[in-house]
Design a protein around this motif. Structure first.
Motif: not given
Length: 405
Positions: A1-29
């Motif tokens: 069974x393929x890793x579903x999390x690996x599958x979503x990050x195959x989408x073009x640009x997904x890794x980039x905006x997810x990583x940037x979004x993680x750091x940009x949301x840190x101020x929430x906490x």
């Protein structure tokens, strides 16, 4: 069974905006607790630190949905840049005001201006929706975001306090501000994954909060947010009463661990049950698992009870955002998601206040009665709203979208 999390990050640009979004949301906490850590050291008054922090948090809870509404109409890059810039400048003014002992009104004014900080989690979820709308991968993406939110709240608050205590009072707030500035800039620059703009005449003009489904989910998550805050406040009070105050951080960390683990599992599954029923089940688990908290009178029992209580948190978030994605038109999706995020924040603020009052009046152990009341209120809200939350997915006319300029 393929890793579903690996599958979503195959989408073009997904890794980039997810990583940037993680750091940009840190101020929430980082920001709310960072303000408290900074001002309690520079001014020595906890009431002032709490008041300024609450001014920022509660104002942001009501301003962020309005910013997201503009995003739905004009696009992420056109709106995030000016509002994030205002927030960054205001945070810097707050830091200088605290350091230079400026008049107290400047602290509150800066906190009000800083509340223009956009809801980055909503922006990230909108991008996932743009990529995987109508596909099972969207559930995995929402699960990943819920887990990311958990990590933000675990790491962000600890990092902010740790920096302020270890280096200088303003260190936590300075780091938070830098994360907001550079994280948001990196996120905005990734234009290829930015959701398209829906013409104003193609969707309803009113606010998303006027939709029954958004009202139900937001109210339910206000109660869920109150459970979070009560668990934290009560755990601190109980461990202190037991003579083991240092155990509070361990107990609170265990709360997030349970949610983190279940969230990863849920995201890997493709459940066929209607989302409104999944939400009802998840909230029911949250409600009933608050009951053992009433009997946790030792640190080990408290840790176990808190761990169990946290198991259904991520599933609740995942299904709640899934319901919003299906019941809110694309023209107001970002705003709808932001209202739900806002509900959590409002609930945490109210939960902390009520739990603190109950603990002062009736003792540490009784603080968990607030969790029980909030849990069953959330369950009642979701059960009564099942008909409104049900229904077919709203049609999406992709041709009605325009690319962001």
């Amino acid at each position: 069974m393929p890793n579903p999390y690996r599958q979503i990050f195959k989408a073009p640009g997904a890794k980039g905006f997810a990583a940037a979004g993680f750091f940009a949301r840190l101020p929430i906490a980082m920001a709310p607790i960072g303000i408290v850590a900074m001002l309690s050291q520079t001014h020595g008054e906890y009431w002032l630190a709490g008041a300024v922090s609450a001014t920022f948090a509660l104002t942001n809870a009501f301003v962020a949905p309005q910013i997201s509404r503009l995003v739905d109409r004009r696009g992420q890059s056109a709106v995030l840049t000016p509002f994030a810039t205002i927030s960054v400048i205001a945070f810097l003014v707050l830091i200088v005001a605290a350091n230079r002992d400026w008049p107290l009104w400047t602290l509150f004014a800066a906190a009000l201006a800083a509340a223009t900080m956009p809801s980055i989690p909503a922006m990230v979820r909108s991008r996932w929706t743009e990529i995987f709308h109508g596909r099972p991968e969207l559930n995995t993406a929402f699960a990943f975001e819920s887990v990311a939110d958990e990590l933000v709240y675990i790491a962000g608050a600890s990092l902010s306090v740790g920096l302020s205590v270890s280096f200088f009072p303003e260190a936590g707030m300075l780091a938070s501000t830098l994360f907001l500035a550079f994280g948001t800039a990196a996120f905005v620059l990734q234009r290829s994954t930015e959701p398209g703009i829906r013409p104003a005449g193609d969707g309803p003009a009113h606010s998303a909060i006027r939709l029954r489904s958004v009202q139900i989910v937001t109210l339910a998550l206000i109660f869920v947010g109150a459970i979070f805050a009560t668990a934290e406040v009560s755990s601190v009070a109980i461990t202190k009463a037991l003579g083991q105050p240092g155990a509070a951080s361990l107990v609170i960390g265990v709360y997030a661990v349970g949610s983190f683990l279940i969230g990863i599992v849920i995201g890997a599954l493709n459940l066929k049950m209607p989302l409104q029923r999944q939400l009802a089940i998840a909230v029911a688990v949250i409600a009933f698992t608050t009951l053992p908290l009433l009997f946790a009178d030792t640190v080990p029992l408290l840790a176990v009870a808190v761990f169990v209580s946290g198991l259904a948190v991520s599933p609740t978030f995942i299904t709640a955002f899934g319901v919003i994605e299906r019941r809110v038109s694309p023209a107001m999706l970002t705003e709808g998601i932001t209202w739900v995020m806002t509900g959590i924040g409002i609930g945490m603020a109210l939960g902390s206040f009520v739990a603190g009052w109950v603990i002062d009046a009736f003792g540490p152990q009784n603080g968990f009665w607030v969790s029980v009341a909030a849990g069953f209120s959330a369950l009642l809200t979701v059960l009564l709203g099942q008909r409104s939350l049900a229904g077919e997915r709203r049609a999406r006319a992709d041709t009605a979208f325009q690319p962001a300029e």
